[in-house]
Each structure stands twice: as C-alpha cells, then as structure tokens.
Enzyme design. Sequence first.
Site, PDB file in Angstrom:
ATOM      1  N   TYR A  30       0.833  -1.196   0.000  1.00 58.94           N
ATOM      2  CA  TYR A  30       0.000   0.000   0.000  1.00 58.94           C
ATOM      3  C   TYR A  30       0.866   1.244   0.000  1.00 58.94           C
ATOM      4  O   TYR A  30       2.060   1.200   0.276  1.00 58.94           O
ATOM      5  CB  TYR A  30      -0.948   0.003   1.202  1.00 58.94           C
ATOM      6  CG  TYR A  30      -0.274   0.287   2.524  1.00 58.94           C
ATOM      7  CD1 TYR A  30      -0.322   1.557   3.095  1.00 58.94           C
ATOM      8  CD2 TYR A  30       0.417  -0.715   3.216  1.00 58.94           C
ATOM      9  CE1 TYR A  30       0.289   1.822   4.316  1.00 58.94           C
ATOM     10  CE2 TYR A  30       1.034  -0.459   4.435  1.00 58.94           C
ATOM     11  CZ  TYR A  30       0.971   0.805   4.970  1.00 58.94           C
ATOM     12  OH  TYR A  30       1.584   1.070   6.169  1.00 58.94           O
ATOM     13  N   ARG A  49       8.194   4.086  -4.491  1.00 60.90           N
ATOM     14  CA  ARG A  49       8.156   3.148  -3.368  1.00 60.90           C
ATOM     15  C   ARG A  49       7.085   2.090  -3.583  1.00 60.90           C
ATOM     16  O   ARG A  49       7.267   0.919  -3.213  1.00 60.90           O
ATOM     17  CB  ARG A  49       7.929   3.894  -2.054  1.00 60.90           C
ATOM     18  CG  ARG A  49       8.086   2.991  -0.832  1.00 60.90           C
ATOM     19  CD  ARG A  49       8.068   3.782   0.458  1.00 60.90           C
ATOM     20  NE  ARG A  49       6.800   4.459   0.679  1.00 60.90           N
ATOM     21  CZ  ARG A  49       6.530   5.206   1.748  1.00 60.90           C
ATOM     22  NH1 ARG A  49       7.452   5.401   2.683  1.00 60.90           N
ATOM     23  NH2 ARG A  49       5.363   5.798   1.886  1.00 60.90           N
ATOM     24  N   ARG A  98      -8.194 -21.079  -0.653  1.00 59.54           N
ATOM     25  CA  ARG A  98      -7.205 -20.552   0.277  1.00 59.54           C
ATOM     26  C   ARG A  98      -6.030 -21.513   0.369  1.00 59.54           C
ATOM     27  O   ARG A  98      -6.167 -22.637   0.833  1.00 59.54           O
ATOM     28  CB  ARG A  98      -7.818 -20.354   1.675  1.00 59.54           C
ATOM     29  CG  ARG A  98      -6.825 -19.720   2.648  1.00 59.54           C
ATOM     30  CD  ARG A  98      -7.285 -19.823   4.090  1.00 59.54           C
ATOM     31  NE  ARG A  98      -6.309 -19.200   4.992  1.00 59.54           N
ATOM     32  CZ  ARG A  98      -5.167 -19.767   5.400  1.00 59.54           C
ATOM     33  NH1 ARG A  98      -4.856 -20.997   4.995  1.00 59.54           N
ATOM     34  NH2 ARG A  98      -4.339 -19.123   6.205  1.00 59.54           N
ATOM     35  N   HIS A 100      -1.376 -21.337   0.622  1.00 61.56           N
ATOM     36  CA  HIS A 100      -0.243 -20.447   0.764  1.00 61.56           C
ATOM     37  C   HIS A 100       0.399 -20.109  -0.571  1.00 61.56           C
ATOM     38  O   HIS A 100       0.852 -18.976  -0.776  1.00 61.56           O
ATOM     39  CB  HIS A 100       0.799 -21.058   1.707  1.00 61.56           C
ATOM     40  CG  HIS A 100       0.391 -20.977   3.154  1.00 61.56           C
ATOM     41  ND1 HIS A 100       1.298 -21.078   4.181  1.00 61.56           N
ATOM     42  CD2 HIS A 100      -0.816 -20.800   3.741  1.00 61.56           C
ATOM     43  CE1 HIS A 100       0.669 -20.967   5.341  1.00 61.56           C
ATOM     44  NE2 HIS A 100      -0.612 -20.806   5.092  1.00 61.56           N
ATOM     45  N   LYS A 144       6.511  -1.947   2.175  1.00 59.11           N
ATOM     46  CA  LYS A 144       5.297  -1.358   2.745  1.00 59.11           C
ATOM     47  C   LYS A 144       4.126  -2.326   2.524  1.00 59.11           C
ATOM     48  O   LYS A 144       3.215  -2.084   1.712  1.00 59.11           O
ATOM     49  CB  LYS A 144       5.017   0.013   2.123  1.00 59.11           C
ATOM     50  CG  LYS A 144       4.109   0.904   2.956  1.00 59.11           C
ATOM     51  CD  LYS A 144       4.100   2.322   2.416  1.00 59.11           C
ATOM     52  CE  LYS A 144       3.141   3.239   3.154  1.00 59.11           C
ATOM     53  NZ  LYS A 144       3.559   3.512   4.535  1.00 59.11           N
ATOM     54  N   GLU A 176      12.428   2.417  14.319  1.00 52.34           N
ATOM     55  CA  GLU A 176      11.448   3.382  13.830  1.00 52.34           C
ATOM     56  C   GLU A 176      10.230   3.347  14.726  1.00 52.34           C
ATOM     57  O   GLU A 176      10.204   2.628  15.729  1.00 52.34           O
ATOM     58  CB  GLU A 176      11.057   3.056  12.383  1.00 52.34           C
ATOM     59  CG  GLU A 176      10.434   1.676  12.205  1.00 52.34           C
ATOM     60  CD  GLU A 176      10.106   1.354  10.758  1.00 52.34           C
ATOM     61  OE1 GLU A 176      10.200   2.252   9.896  1.00 52.34           O
ATOM     62  OE2 GLU A 176       9.742   0.193  10.477  1.00 52.34           O
ATOM     63  N   LEU A 200      11.071   1.265   7.312  1.00 53.50           N
ATOM     64  CA  LEU A 200      10.433   1.685   6.075  1.00 53.50           C
ATOM     65  C   LEU A 200      11.092   2.989   5.626  1.00 53.50           C
ATOM     66  O   LEU A 200      11.233   3.919   6.425  1.00 53.50           O
ATOM     67  CB  LEU A 200       8.935   1.907   6.292  1.00 53.50           C
ATOM     68  CG  LEU A 200       8.160   2.310   5.045  1.00 53.50           C
ATOM     69  CD1 LEU A 200       8.003   1.123   4.111  1.00 53.50           C
ATOM     70  CD2 LEU A 200       6.803   2.887   5.411  1.00 53.50           C
TER      71      LEU A 200
END
Length: 301
Positions: A30, A49, A98, A100, A144, A176, A200
């Site tokens: 995101y 990014r 579903r 992996h 991110k 951070e 990040l």
Amino acid sequence: MVYLNGNFVQKDKAYISVMDRGFLFGDGVYEVFPIYNNNVFGLDSHLNRLQAGLDAINIKNPHSNIEWLGLIKKIISFNKDINQAVYLQVSRGCDDDRKHTHNILTPTVYIQSTGIQPRTKDSLLSGKSVISREDIRWLQCNTKATSLLANIMYSQEAKELGSEEAILYRDNVVTEGSSSNVFIVKKDCIFTHPKGQHILPGITREVVIKIAKLLNLKIKENAFDMTSLMNADEVWITSSTREILPITTVDNKIINNGLAGPIWSVIYDQYQSLKTLKAVSYTHLRAHETPEHLVCRLLLE
C-alpha cells in the site's frame, strides 16, 4: 466514493471476494499520498516506493504512473477537503481456494481518500508523548506490506496509554515508530536510522534529510540506541500524515525541557514552505524568492 478494480463506487457498496489474498493473508502492498491544496505531494517518490514494494513481493504493477495519477486525481475530486490522505492498496488478487501458494492472478486495486486537518505549529510546540517497545517484527520492514498486525498492536497500545506513537528498538537500537520514522538531535547534529531491512524508507524522512543538507545542518544516517534517545536534545517522528512531529516525553520521561526544539522548528518551517510552493511557478520564485523559497525550489528540482 472509492475506487475498486476499475469502478468508482460508494464505499459501502465496495466489496471484494473472500478469496482475495489481501483479505486472507495480507498479501499486498500500500501507499499513502498526502494531498495539499488538491495537489499530490511527493508523487514520484510515493509511486517509486509502490513499485519497489510490488517488485519485492513479485506483483506486476497494474497501472502506469500516468494512470495512477489519473485515478488519484479522480478520487480527490470526490472529497471536498483540500487537504487529504489518499490510501492506495494493491493485493495479489483472488485465487480459487485458500492456499499459501498462488497462481498468476489479477491484482485487486483499492483507493480511498480521507480529509486531513494539518496541525498548526503553535499546537505542536509542547510536543507529544510516546512509549517504547521491543521491535519483534519481520526482517523486511522496508517493504510497505499490508500485513501490519505487529504495527497495529503497537499503535493500539500507544493509543490506549494516551500516547501518540510507539518507538521501537531491536537489540537496544532504535529502529522506527510503529507508523513513523524517528529522528533525534544531539549537540546540533541530527541522527536517524539508516535505510535497510529494519525500517520503512519514509518519504517525509527523505524530505527532512534533503532540507537539513540544503540548510547545511549536520545530519547523519547512523543508528542510535535507547540511551541516546532518552538523552537527546530533541526527538521527532515523521510520516506522510503526521509530517514532522516533536516528541517531548518518552516513557513518561521529559526530553530536554519538554518543548519542541529549535532545529525541529527550522525543519518544520521549511517543510511547510515546500508544501505551499508545490503549486507556485519557478519563474515567480526566482524573481522574488527568499532564502526559504530557494531551499524549497532546490528540493523540487
């Protein structure tokens, strides 16, 4: 209105499949784009990014930069606020079950915008409080990713304790915040953790570093420990929505004299000028620019 997979729809009418890997696994990335006076701030840096995040988890970018900008502009046009935060998420998409592992999928794209009210400088002078916690997250924090459970838990604990943020440390080294980067000032030198897998690479962080260098302030991308944090002359956190926020209390201990410091003040003022000047022509600036305008123009070129 929000954007979802090619359509602009009311938020309460936007639905994804239960087989979406973003929903099932947090399998996506995101970005958050700050919007000031209806202009996107740091567009190229945020899009770069986003691309780096997609590359890191092997998702093909579903749009060109020009297409992303068009979608962002359309989203902000639905919001009456001139200052907004645009959230953009790309998940790997929907599979048939579903599991992996995954097949080649069509990414799910979601975009929304929320109005923001920037804080005034006067309201920030007394600073904010934070807590500190051991950093137990994975070793790819420079991606991110939407899988933010640990960050959410840190943020929620800080909120419940009446604090602005949780500052994290790994082996006693400050990394951070749960949703921010951390700066300290000691003896007129600014320090922040270097880029790498532990943090990040914040866009606001990069702007602060550029501003400091252009103002000939001493700044070092060097790791520092908790003792240095607690004995700092100034502490700040930065993010796209918080901008540059002074911290005056860490774990109930007052930093310096409990007031935002002079170096923070200089950096904060330059950042605000940069936001304003994004929409001003360079020709006008060169004709009438102050030293502050010069710094901002150099940052934009």
